[in-house]
Design a protein around this motif. Structure first.
Motif, short mmCIF file in Angstrom:
data_model
loop_
_atom_site.label_atom_id
_atom_site.label_comp_id
_atom_site.label_asym_id
_atom_site.label_seq_id
_atom_site.Cartn_x
_atom_site.Cartn_y
_atom_site.Cartn_z
N SER A 33 0.86 -1.24 0.18
CA SER A 33 0.05 -0.22 0.07
C SER A 33 0.94 1.13 -0.14
N HIS A 34 2.21 0.96 0.25
CA HIS A 34 2.93 2.36 0.49
C HIS A 34 4.17 1.85 -0.26
N ASN A 51 3.50 7.84 0.70
CA ASN A 51 5.11 7.38 1.07
C ASN A 51 5.44 6.05 0.60
N LEU A 52 6.77 5.71 1.05
CA LEU A 52 7.20 4.43 0.98
C LEU A 52 7.77 3.69 2.15
N GLU A 53 7.15 2.58 2.74
CA GLU A 53 7.67 2.09 3.98
C GLU A 53 7.66 0.60 3.96
N SER A 54 8.33 -0.06 4.94
CA SER A 54 8.59 -1.37 4.86
C SER A 54 7.50 -2.03 5.40
N ASP A 55 7.03 -3.34 4.84
CA ASP A 55 6.06 -4.23 5.52
C ASP A 55 6.52 -4.95 6.66
N ALA A 56 7.88 -4.85 6.89
CA ALA A 56 8.43 -6.02 7.95
C ALA A 56 9.02 -5.24 8.98
#
Length: 135
Positions: A33-34, A51-56
């Motif tokens: 989603s990001h 934005n960009l974000e990590s999923d973990a």
């Protein structure tokens, strides 16, 4: 790169967006989603809601190939002070890196970001290390 940072591009320098080989771009650990286009593509990167974000965890591994050899002078990273990246390691001309082998290579440059840097201020790189970048 935001609109304010795009205007801070110095003379004889260009936004490298037009030279990105989009079919080869990868981002490991990204939240679907990001995702990376939110941070790179025109009109997405200027939107404060994307934005960009990590999923973990706090790590992302981003691979950006170019359509021609480029010279990289600086990078622009925007993010909230509390959640934005603190340290960015850059690897020039390395492909097929994963979390299992990224520590096997020394970075071409390591950037520790300040509050000002996270507001879109261009961060100058070790220019000599980024003269013939393909990926």
């Amino acid at each position: 790169m935001s609109a304010e940072s795009a205007s801070s591009i110095q003379r004889n320098q260009v936004d490298l967006l037009d030279f990105v080989n989009w079919s080869g771009v990868e981002c490991l650990n990204q939240n679907s989603s990001h995702c990376l286009p939110n941070a790179l593509k025109r009109d997405y990167r200027e939107d404060e809601g994307l934005n960009l974000e990590s999923d973990a965890d706090e790590q992302l591994l981003i691979y950006i190939p170019f359509t021609q050899v480029i010279k990289l002078h600086s990078i622009v990273i925007k993010g909230p002070e509390e959640e934005g990246p603190k340290t960015v390691k850059l690897f020039a001309n390395k492909e097929h890196m994963g979390f299992s082998n990224v520590n096997d290579y020394p970075p071409s440059d390591t950037v520790v970001l300040s509050e000002d840097d996270l507001k879109g201020k261009p961060v100058i790189l070790k220019y000599v290390k980024f003269q013939n970048v393909r990926r």
